[in-house]
Design a protein around this motif. Structure first.
Motif, PDB file in Angstrom:
ATOM      1  N   ALA A  76       0.867  -1.089   0.024  1.00 29.79           N
ATOM      2  CA  ALA A  76      -0.010   0.076   0.077  1.00 29.79           C
ATOM      3  C   ALA A  76       0.899   1.349   0.100  1.00 29.79           C
ATOM      4  CB  ALA A  76      -0.944   0.061   1.135  1.00 29.79           C
ATOM      5  N   MET A  77       1.903   1.252   0.915  1.00 28.49           N
ATOM      6  CA  MET A  77       2.917   2.220   1.017  1.00 28.49           C
ATOM      7  C   MET A  77       3.650   2.548  -0.426  1.00 28.49           C
ATOM      8  SD  MET A  77       4.306   1.468   4.840  1.00 28.49           S
ATOM      9  CE  MET A  77       5.523   2.613   4.774  1.00 28.49           C
ATOM     10  N   GLU A  78       4.021   1.511  -0.993  1.00 31.68           N
ATOM     11  CA  GLU A  78       4.722   1.643  -2.321  1.00 31.68           C
ATOM     12  C   GLU A  78       3.656   2.267  -3.339  1.00 31.68           C
ATOM     13  OE1 GLU A  78       5.817  -2.765  -2.211  1.00 31.68           O
ATOM     14  OE2 GLU A  78       7.429  -1.783  -3.635  1.00 31.68           O
ATOM     15  N   LEU A  79       2.486   1.695  -3.312  1.00 32.79           N
ATOM     16  CA  LEU A  79       1.552   2.353  -4.365  1.00 32.79           C
ATOM     17  C   LEU A  79       1.234   3.820  -4.096  1.00 32.79           C
ATOM     18  CD1 LEU A  79      -1.397  -0.293  -4.926  1.00 32.79           C
ATOM     19  CD2 LEU A  79       0.083   0.628  -6.610  1.00 32.79           C
ATOM     20  N   LYS A  80       1.093   3.927  -2.705  1.00 35.83           N
ATOM     21  CA  LYS A  80       0.754   5.252  -2.489  1.00 35.83           C
ATOM     22  C   LYS A  80       2.080   6.100  -2.951  1.00 35.83           C
ATOM     23  CE  LYS A  80      -1.777   8.450  -0.659  1.00 35.83           C
ATOM     24  NZ  LYS A  80      -3.026   9.055  -0.792  1.00 35.83           N
ATOM     25  N   THR A  81       3.296   5.952  -2.845  1.00 41.62           N
ATOM     26  CA  THR A  81       4.465   6.551  -3.305  1.00 41.62           C
ATOM     27  C   THR A  81       4.129   7.028  -4.741  1.00 41.62           C
ATOM     28  OG1 THR A  81       5.433   5.558  -1.587  1.00 41.62           O
ATOM     29  CG2 THR A  81       6.900   6.777  -3.161  1.00 41.62           C
ATOM     30  N   LEU A  82       4.056   5.775  -5.352  1.00 41.42           N
ATOM     31  CA  LEU A  82       3.788   5.902  -7.161  1.00 41.42           C
ATOM     32  C   LEU A  82       2.510   6.938  -7.410  1.00 41.42           C
ATOM     33  CD1 LEU A  82       4.898   2.242  -7.567  1.00 41.42           C
ATOM     34  CD2 LEU A  82       6.325   4.112  -8.032  1.00 41.42           C
ATOM     35  N   ILE A  83       1.754   6.634  -6.811  1.00 43.03           N
ATOM     36  CA  ILE A  83       0.327   7.467  -7.049  1.00 43.03           C
ATOM     37  C   ILE A  83      -0.222   8.092  -5.980  1.00 43.03           C
ATOM     38  CG2 ILE A  83      -1.966   7.026  -8.380  1.00 43.03           C
ATOM     39  CD1 ILE A  83      -1.101   4.322  -8.641  1.00 43.03           C
ATOM     40  N   PRO A  84       0.290   9.406  -5.772  1.00 38.80           N
ATOM     41  CA  PRO A  84       0.283   9.780  -4.352  1.00 38.80           C
ATOM     42  C   PRO A  84      -1.290  10.417  -4.318  1.00 38.80           C
ATOM     43  CG  PRO A  84       1.978  11.073  -5.591  1.00 38.80           C
ATOM     44  CD  PRO A  84       1.391   9.873  -6.605  1.00 38.80           C
ATOM     45  N   ASP A  85      -2.131  10.539  -5.249  1.00 46.16           N
ATOM     46  CA  ASP A  85      -3.465  10.792  -5.062  1.00 46.16           C
ATOM     47  C   ASP A  85      -4.415   9.790  -5.095  1.00 46.16           C
ATOM     48  OD1 ASP A  85      -3.264  10.247  -7.657  1.00 46.16           O
ATOM     49  OD2 ASP A  85      -4.464  11.775  -8.482  1.00 46.16           O
ATOM     50  N   ALA A  86      -3.970   8.699  -4.989  1.00 46.22           N
ATOM     51  CA  ALA A  86      -4.759   7.286  -4.843  1.00 46.22           C
ATOM     52  C   ALA A  86      -5.328   7.195  -3.450  1.00 46.22           C
ATOM     53  CB  ALA A  86      -4.174   6.009  -5.177  1.00 46.22           C
ATOM     54  N   GLU A  87      -6.601   6.598  -3.312  1.00 48.41           N
ATOM     55  CA  GLU A  87      -7.182   6.381  -2.079  1.00 48.41           C
ATOM     56  C   GLU A  87      -7.057   4.814  -1.925  1.00 48.41           C
ATOM     57  OE1 GLU A  87     -11.184   7.565  -0.641  1.00 48.41           O
ATOM     58  OE2 GLU A  87     -11.236   7.311  -2.838  1.00 48.41           O
ATOM     59  N   ILE A  88      -6.355   4.302  -0.967  1.00 45.74           N
ATOM     60  CA  ILE A  88      -5.868   2.919  -0.674  1.00 45.74           C
ATOM     61  C   ILE A  88      -6.592   2.242   0.677  1.00 45.74           C
ATOM     62  CG2 ILE A  88      -3.986   1.138  -0.697  1.00 45.74           C
ATOM     63  CD1 ILE A  88      -2.357   3.249  -2.215  1.00 45.74           C
ATOM     64  N   PHE A  89      -7.156   1.187   0.498  1.00 49.98           N
ATOM     65  CA  PHE A  89      -7.865   0.567   1.851  1.00 49.98           C
ATOM     66  C   PHE A  89      -7.310  -0.648   1.947  1.00 49.98           C
ATOM     67  CE2 PHE A  89     -10.486   3.761   0.226  1.00 49.98           C
ATOM     68  CZ  PHE A  89     -11.221   4.250   0.956  1.00 49.98           C
ATOM     69  N   ASN A  90      -6.957  -1.210   3.020  1.00 56.10           N
ATOM     70  CA  ASN A  90      -6.979  -2.359   3.467  1.00 56.10           C
ATOM     71  C   ASN A  90      -8.069  -3.072   4.386  1.00 56.10           C
ATOM     72  OD1 ASN A  90      -3.660  -3.821   3.613  1.00 56.10           O
ATOM     73  ND2 ASN A  90      -3.761  -1.673   3.196  1.00 56.10           N
ATOM     74  N   PHE A  91      -8.482  -4.099   3.481  1.00 60.20           N
ATOM     75  CA  PHE A  91      -9.563  -4.845   4.440  1.00 60.20           C
ATOM     76  C   PHE A  91      -9.011  -6.023   5.311  1.00 60.20           C
ATOM     77  CE2 PHE A  91     -11.415  -2.609   0.952  1.00 60.20           C
ATOM     78  CZ  PHE A  91     -12.583  -1.976   1.408  1.00 60.20           C
ATOM     79  N   TYR A  92      -9.127  -6.067   6.481  1.00 57.61           N
ATOM     80  CA  TYR A  92      -8.481  -7.037   7.454  1.00 57.61           C
ATOM     81  C   TYR A  92      -9.373  -7.359   8.457  1.00 57.61           C
ATOM     82  CZ  TYR A  92      -8.660  -3.339  10.891  1.00 57.61           C
ATOM     83  OH  TYR A  92      -9.152  -2.895  11.876  1.00 57.61           O
TER      84      TYR A  92
END
Lengths: 237, 114, 350, 353
Positions: free
Chosen positions: C185-201
């Protein structure tokens, strides 16, 4: 173990339906009742697995257990092999045995179901024959249903049914000897006991609520009340 | 319209795509410690208001996350601002200020500033 | 003459154990079924918890093997293993029979095949990918795109795919998926800073050194969202986005959310190779299919067959750090055995 | 959707080839009687199979059971009686017309496997009540399984295809499997629970396209006690509404149902929703026709749609018949079997006929 939990354990559906819940919510996520009622099957399982008698009794007296629509979607998905819908059936069954069901608005409706579908079974040998699903009690079936009921002989003949006649075919009359066998099955397997429980506790409740109750049929105040009344407290909070 | 004796139930599902995230955005801009919450419930356990009413600050914070403005408004007014929740938070979330900022955001929404 | 150890499997465990055994003076041969070493590690670009590159670890291991001149047999298929007196004969297809005084099984894990969770739509809906697929996307140069070719604005990570799930007969926790979800999630956010990222746990099992800190950082610095609810089913919309259906368990309400891409954090299963070797050697397995040690606490690398040891993920899910530790622990045990130290006969009083 | 199945591709449910004992459905016979009659006709006349339509069987009591007025022990004994009747008639393969019954029969057989003492109790019950003894069927299928099994034979004899004659493109068909078909015991259904093939296979074989929409697996909303009591019906309608809204962007030409209850609800709720909320689904506010698989098989084989009973659905199917290029007689629609004109039903206010 407490009395209620013991009663539940006597039900094979309970034994099958309750393993160990880890509160993941997979059941609630796709539960139709959770979407349209204040209902959460995960919480039911979690409450029951505490084995807390007071909480289980409260559940059996509550509206909650009556919200499940028995679609069994929860069974397909549970990663621990639980079936909340079967646990609900066991809860409902004990709730009716002990008369707790008349404490809730939704639970009291069991009386209406017994007086309609329940009686149809023993009277006609089928749950919902066309002529027993009256347009008056089922306006949502639309104008076509009124039409079919008004012209039932012609419609059923056109469609190849054997309406209320002996022999095979759809809508046929079930021979009395078969109805008698059904009746004896109800006798030996507890079917009549449940009907009697529902009647007995409902009559008591009608009296408490000061409503007219009749020993038979749907033409009485208590029936009309449980069949139609909706406090509006069941869906969105 | 025919009277069928019932109306069609409204869904209870949280339809995340269509909820209102204005309070959330305002909060993240003004109280960034909100991001650190792990919804452990320490705040709710110690909550003065929650001990006497059905107020649940942990739930409120989830309502904010999900964008459920109606629920946020009805919950946010129940807090007594005692601040015990901030003291016990294992992640240093300034819950008390969250309430203040949420109330601010709600006022701004009402006056169309947000 | 040097005593001989055959190491089955050339992943992290097999490589590290071989280096250490060789350094102790044993003659070591690695049997690797593929044409290169490194196992799953070579497919992971960046590792938790410090975001270092996977290739660094591989080169560290390769360097060890070079220094110790460990013999490696690639593309090897074991047909039979015979116990003859105190040693083993290993019959490798199309090769000279190997003799071993001790065997180290290091056959590792297979990734859970996400197709088996049909209701999640993997292999059916193109924008459903696994954590392993995401690593391959990371490995590619250029901007991140979903399989449909758009820049994702909202991404969902699904925990516990193939783990803690009776429906696929895997009752165990795979240990590494939680932290992988946070890392990716952190890697993706670094690559796409305006993305909303959710972890379902269900539970964030951040048990190891620096995991919890990484979790905190993902929230504070990266604004990653966490929703406590397990995926029930995923569906495709008409524009090929994915609808996630979970219960938001902390509000007791169902929740649905449409994402551009859904990442399944796939767990570990005993590898096919592990099962094959277990059959050849009559090794005890747990119900899960992972190898079962003689004692969970005191003999975690010791099998039921004298002279056969195991290490790494063939005995259960573990992270790279523990794989190293476990490889070295097994080496100690093998050394004890080959040197016939009294220590190896320590008694466990039940 | 055929290509979507993954896990179940190697699994084929065993479906007996011939010699069946048939048990009717409360809802199918009452709401779609022609479907049951047509099913028997196709099996006998078109496929040359032996199928026994026994007048002595009754309801399984499933609706009462899932509405909790019939105990588990009672329904098990009623089902055991059907097994006894089957045995007495010399059959080993059972075909069940109702999805709720099908689910219950499977649940009961599974229960007996796990709890042999329950099986013994039921044997005692049945003997006590009726002096009958029973065997568990060798092969148990839902009637849709049979149509699925012979879908290609039906396709070979077909007069019409699920292809829009105006555009030459396959029709968009929504399939609705019915919760109790395979959600409880995936292995008893064709294709499992997630991408079941039973209807999808028919649709494909007859030329149509299957729509996979987000709420495909969702319940129609029957909910037993939720529909049976007027006060609860808002729940039932809400669930169907959820499905229709989800499928709307795919412009379905028809909904094909497995379960008679679902067929009835998804047909009737379109009317209710149009009355309560003014929303009518489908092209030109005509609604989306909802058919049983027997009705669809009948159309494909070229049977008269009015003998199949399509005129007695609330949503009318003429637009579908035209798309399929079916030559039908509008005059024949409301006639008795002997050709006498019947009155016309009333048209709903918000649905174009």
């Amino acid at each position: 173990m407490g009395k209620l939990y013991d009663l539940l354990l006597q039900d094979v559906r309970f034994k099958e339906g309750l393993n160990a819940c880890m509160n993941c919510g997979v059941c609630t996520a796709i539960c139709p009742a959770a979407e349209f009622y204040k209902y959460d099957p995960r919480e039911i399982i979690d409450t029951v697995q505490t084995k807390d008698e007071a909480k289980i009794e409260a559940l059996m007296r509550s509206e909650t257990i009556w919200y499940c629509g028995q679609c069994m979607s929860c069974k397909t998905r549970c990663p621990r092999g639980n079936t909340p819908a079967m646990v609900v059936m066991a809860l409902r069954s004990v709730s009716q045995k002990l008369g707790y069901f008349t404490d809730s608005e939704k639970g009291r409706q069991q009386f209406a179901i017994k007086r309609t579908v329940g009686e149809n079974i023993l009277k006609y040998g089928y749950c919902v024959p066309t002529y027993a699903v009256t347009p008056e009690m089922h306006p949502e079936q639309g104008p076509i249903w009124s039409y079919i009921n008004e012209n039932i002989e012609e419609v059923m003949e056109r469609l190849g049914a054997n309406l209320r006649k002996p022999g095979p075919g759809s809508m046929r009359e079930i021979h009395q000897s078969n109805l008698d066998e059904l009746d004896r099955i109800f006798e030996v397997s507890g079917g009549h006991n449940l009907y009697n429980d529902i009647e007995r506790f409902s009559e008591k409740k009608a009296d408490e609520m000061g409503m007219e109750f009749k020993k038979e049929g749907t033409d009485n105040e208590y029936f009309r009340h449980v069949y139609t009344f909706n406090s509006g407290n069941h869906s969105r909070e | 319209m025919t009277d069928f004796g019932f109306t069609i139930n409204k869904p209870r599902v949280i339809d995340y795509d269509n909820t209102d995230k204005r309070v959330l955005k305002y909060l993240l801009a003004h109280e960034p410690s909100f991001n650190s919450c792990i919804f452990c419930g320490s705040c709710t356990a110690t909550c003065s208001a929650g001990n006497f009413t059905d107020f649940n600050i942990r739930k409120l914070k989830i309502f904010i996350r999900r964008g459920l403005t109606e629920e946020i408004a009805s919950e946010a007014e129940k807090c007594m601002l005692c601040g015990k929740c901030f003291l016990v938070c294992p992640r240093g979330v300034n819950n008390r200020n969250i309430i203040l900022k949420v109330r601010e955001a709600l006022t701004k929404i009402e006056s169309h500033e947000l | 003459m040097n005593k001989k150890v055959v190491v089955i499997g050339g992943g992290i465990t097999g490589m590290e154990a071989s280096v250490q055994l060789s350094a102790l003076g044993y003659s070591v041969t690695i049997l690797e079924k593929e044409s290169q070493l490194g196992g799953h590690l070579k497919d992971w670009t960046v590792l938790f918890p410090n975001l270092r590159k996977g290739t660094e670890i591989v080169s560290f291991l390769e360097h060890g093997l070079e220094l110790q001149e460990v013999n490696v047999i690639f593309n090897s298929k074991i047909n039979e293993i015979k116990k003859i007196n105190k040693h083993y004969e290993i019959i490798v297809e199309g090769r000279k029979t190997l003799v071993a005084d001790a065997i180290l099984v290091a056959t590792g894990f297979d990734l859970f095949d996400a197709h088996r969770k049909e209701e999640f739509g993997y292999g059916i809906y193109e924008n459903v990918i696994t954590s392993y697929d995401l690593e391959k996307i990371f490995a590619k140069e250029g901007e991140i795109r979903t399989p449909s070719g758009i820049k994702p604005k909202r991404i969902g990570f699904i925990h516990c795919v193939g783990s803690r799930d009776e429906k696929v007969n895997n009752h165990y926790c795979s240990n590494v998926c939680c932290v992988t979800g946070v890392k990716q999630a952190m890697e993706l956010k670094t690559l796409i800073p305006d993305a909303e990222i959710f972890n379902f746990y269900m539970d964030m099992r951040m048990f190891d050194t620096h995991f919890e800190e990484l979790y905190l950082e993902s929230q504070k610095k990266y604004g990653i969202n966490f929703i406590r609810g397990r995926l029930s089913e995923a569906n495709e919309t008409i524009d090929k986005r994915i609808v996630i259906k979970v219960e938001d368990t902390l509000t007791s309400r169902p929740l649905k959310m449409t994402v551009d891409m859904m990442v399944l954090l796939v767990g570990m299963e005993p590898s096919k190779g592990t099962k094959e070797i277990a059959n050849l050697l009559n090794l005890k397995m747990r119900e899960s299919g992972f190898l079962k040690p003689e004692d969970d606490h005191t003999m975690s690398n010791v099998s039921n067959m004298p002279g056969v040891f195991f290490a790494g993920t063939c005995s259960g899910p573990m992270s790279i750090k523990y794989t190293f530790t476990d490889a070295r622990a097994a080496v100690t045990k093998i050394n004890c055995f080959l040197k016939e130290y009294e220590l190896q006969n320590r008694i466990l009083v039940n | 959707m055929e290509e979507k199945r993954n896990i179940w591709k190697d699994y084929q449910k065993e479906i007996a080839d011939d010699h069946y004992y048939y048990v009717r459905s409360c809802i199918r016979q009452s709401f779609f009687p022609a479907s049951e009659e047509f099913f028997l006709k196709v099996l006998k006349d078109e496929l040359g199979k032996d199928i026994f339509d026994d007048p002595n069987h009754t309801t399984c009591t499933g609706i009462g059971y899932h509405a909790d007025v019939v105990p588990f022990e009672t329904i098990m004994t009623v089902v055991a009686r059907h097994f006894a009747l089957m045995k007495e008639s010399g059959y080993k393969n059972i075909i069940i017309s109702c999805v709720t019954s099908f689910g219950i029969y499977t649940e009961i057989i599974e229960t007996w496997k796990h709890f042999p003492e329950v099986l013994e109790k039921i044997r005692e019950n049945l003997y006590k009540a009726t002096k009958r003894e029973f065997d568990i069927p060798l092969n148990m299928t839902h009637s849709s399984d049979i149509i699925y099994k012979f879908r290609n034979e039906i396709a070979e004899k077909a007069n019409y295809k699920l292809i829009n004659q105006l555009t030459g493109r396959p029709l968009n068909v929504v399939e609705h499997i019915g919760c109790h078909y395979s959600k409880m015991f995936p292995k008893y259904g064709v294709g499992g629970a997630e991408f079941p093939l039973v209807l999808a296979g028919m649709i494909k074989a007859w030329g149509g396209d299957v729509i996979d929409y987000p709420e495909r697996r969702h319940c129609c909303g029957f909910g037993f006690r939720q529909y049976l009591v007027q006060a609860n019906r808002g729940y039932s309608a809400a669930n169907s509404k959820k499905k229709f809204e989800s499928m709307e962007p795919y412009k379905p030409d028809l909904v094909l149902c497995n379960c008679p209850g679902c067929t009835m609800f998804m047909d009737k709720w379109q009317y209710t929703i149009s009355e309560l909320e003014g929303k009518t689904y489908g092209e030109n506010n005509q609604g989306v026709p909802v058919l049983t698989y027997e009705e669809l098989a009948g159309l494909v084989l070229g049977y008269n749609p009015w003998d199949l009973g399509l005129q007695f659905h609330q949503i009318q199917s003429e637009p579908l018949l035209r798309k399929m290029g079916i030559d039908f007689s509008p005059e024949d629609k409301y006639k008795t079997r002997s050709g006498i004109q019947m009155p016309m039903p009333e048209c709903p206010a918000n649905i174009n006929f």
